[in-house]
Write a protein that holds these residues in place. Sequence first.
Motif, mmCIF file in Angstrom:
data_model
loop_
_atom_site.group_PDB
_atom_site.id
_atom_site.type_symbol
_atom_site.label_atom_id
_atom_site.label_comp_id
_atom_site.label_asym_id
_atom_site.label_seq_id
_atom_site.Cartn_x
_atom_site.Cartn_y
_atom_site.Cartn_z
ATOM 1 N N UNK A 115 1.955 -2.093 0.716
ATOM 2 C CA UNK A 115 2.588 -0.872 0.122
ATOM 3 C C UNK A 115 3.152 -1.163 -1.224
ATOM 4 N N UNK A 123 -0.776 5.688 5.909
ATOM 5 C CA UNK A 123 0.658 5.616 6.342
ATOM 6 C C UNK A 123 0.918 4.522 7.287
ATOM 7 N N UNK A 124 0.008 3.841 7.793
ATOM 8 C CA UNK A 124 0.441 2.739 8.472
ATOM 9 C C UNK A 124 0.132 1.369 7.738
ATOM 10 N N UNK A 125 0.134 1.640 6.700
ATOM 11 C CA UNK A 125 0.120 0.319 5.740
ATOM 12 C C UNK A 125 1.231 -0.711 5.957
ATOM 13 N N UNK A 126 0.953 -1.894 5.884
ATOM 14 C CA UNK A 126 2.199 -2.899 5.910
ATOM 15 C C UNK A 126 3.098 -2.719 4.732
ATOM 16 N N UNK A 127 4.346 -3.289 4.845
ATOM 17 C CA UNK A 127 5.210 -2.951 3.876
ATOM 18 C C UNK A 127 4.749 -3.913 2.500
ATOM 19 N N UNK A 137 13.330 2.654 1.446
ATOM 20 C CA UNK A 137 14.112 1.384 1.922
ATOM 21 C C UNK A 137 13.106 0.156 1.502
ATOM 22 N N UNK A 138 11.948 0.274 1.816
ATOM 23 C CA UNK A 138 10.934 -0.750 1.561
ATOM 24 C C UNK A 138 10.489 -0.937 0.226
ATOM 25 N N UNK A 188 10.710 8.840 7.784
ATOM 26 C CA UNK A 188 9.599 8.062 7.299
ATOM 27 C C UNK A 188 9.920 7.996 5.620
ATOM 28 N N UNK A 238 12.697 8.063 4.364
ATOM 29 C CA UNK A 238 13.964 7.051 4.028
ATOM 30 C C UNK A 238 13.320 5.584 4.041
ATOM 31 N N UNK A 239 12.557 5.577 5.041
ATOM 32 C CA UNK A 239 11.966 3.872 5.528
ATOM 33 C C UNK A 239 11.336 3.576 4.095
ATOM 34 N N UNK A 240 10.311 4.654 3.666
ATOM 35 C CA UNK A 240 9.753 4.098 2.581
ATOM 36 C C UNK A 240 10.385 3.719 1.171
#
Lengths: 220, 125
Positions: free
Chosen positions: A122, A115-119, A32-33, A26, A28-30
């Motif tokens: 965010x 944490x279920x926020x959309x990119x 990236x976004x 998660x 790493x995903x953050x």
Amino acid sequence: MLGSIAPTPSSTKPVRVLVVEGQALFGKALCQVLASDVEIEVVGDADSIANAPLRRLRPDLIVLDLDGHHMEFSEAMRMCRELAPQAKMCVLSTHVQPEVMQRCLSAGADGYIVKDILPAELIRAVKSVAGGQAYVDPRVAGGVLKRRSNGFGRTAQNELSVRETEIIRLIARGMSNKEISAKLHLSEKTVKNHISRIFAKLNITARTQAAVHAIKTGLA
Amino acid sequence: MDSYVVEPQSLFVPYLSDVLARAELRVIRVAPTLDVEDIRDSRPEALFVDTDFLDIDPADAVSAMRAVLPRAFICAYTDGAGAGADRLRFAGANCVLSKRSGPGEITDALRTARTRGSFTDPRCD
């Protein structure tokens, strides 16, 4: 979001963001976004505050996971304030309970993101907080307003800390002290101490009463 | 393997899909919550479920998945300690992964589970 949309920081100087997230993928995903936006520079990521080189990175904003720390959240916040006093703090959480958000803001957080926020949201949240505005997930903010309109509230002295709130939720799920200690990476003794404080604050004497309180107040 | 993912953290899904692809799991459908009928209708070969956001007991969720897809490869993704890995395995999970794992660990674990039939991250025991 509370308040108006903040102006974004200067386009010539990206917001330097550090991501502290215990869930490795998660995190790493953050990164990236966030890095997909030209006005944001991700200067690093770490799995805990203890492992984050705060002084060296000098972030403008820290995105801090509420749930994955091996220390009290207030202690994590204190470390951030001490080592990166310039940084705004944006808390990432799985909790939509207003009580948790309020305790995070009381501990010094500038933003509260679920944490279920959309990119896109965010990115908007991070820019808002970096620009000096508070940001709170609209669902959580709505819960606060509802509670206020219902006249619901306790004195600050009796309010549970973030950690105590986590623990009472786990009690309500039927978890034993051993299971709670394992889940939160705390010793059983620490868990017992937290539970004693919960009992004292709520003026109760049994776990079942704690569970009932958690359910009645929307914590579980 | 065609894979179905149960994960409500939508911003996480693209990155997760990339990691799963490295372990030869091709994401064909993502759902934010457990929908057993949708899983049955999608007929995936593999299921990847984030157990920390389910409305029901994670082991019950795995049991329900196993019931509708007896031959599927089921992977439970959990925050680790105290997750009840034994219960997840007993319910039918082939693989129990810790959220503390990095992308390389995840792909290695998935490959191990597929080769040997099962894998449990020791942090979840």
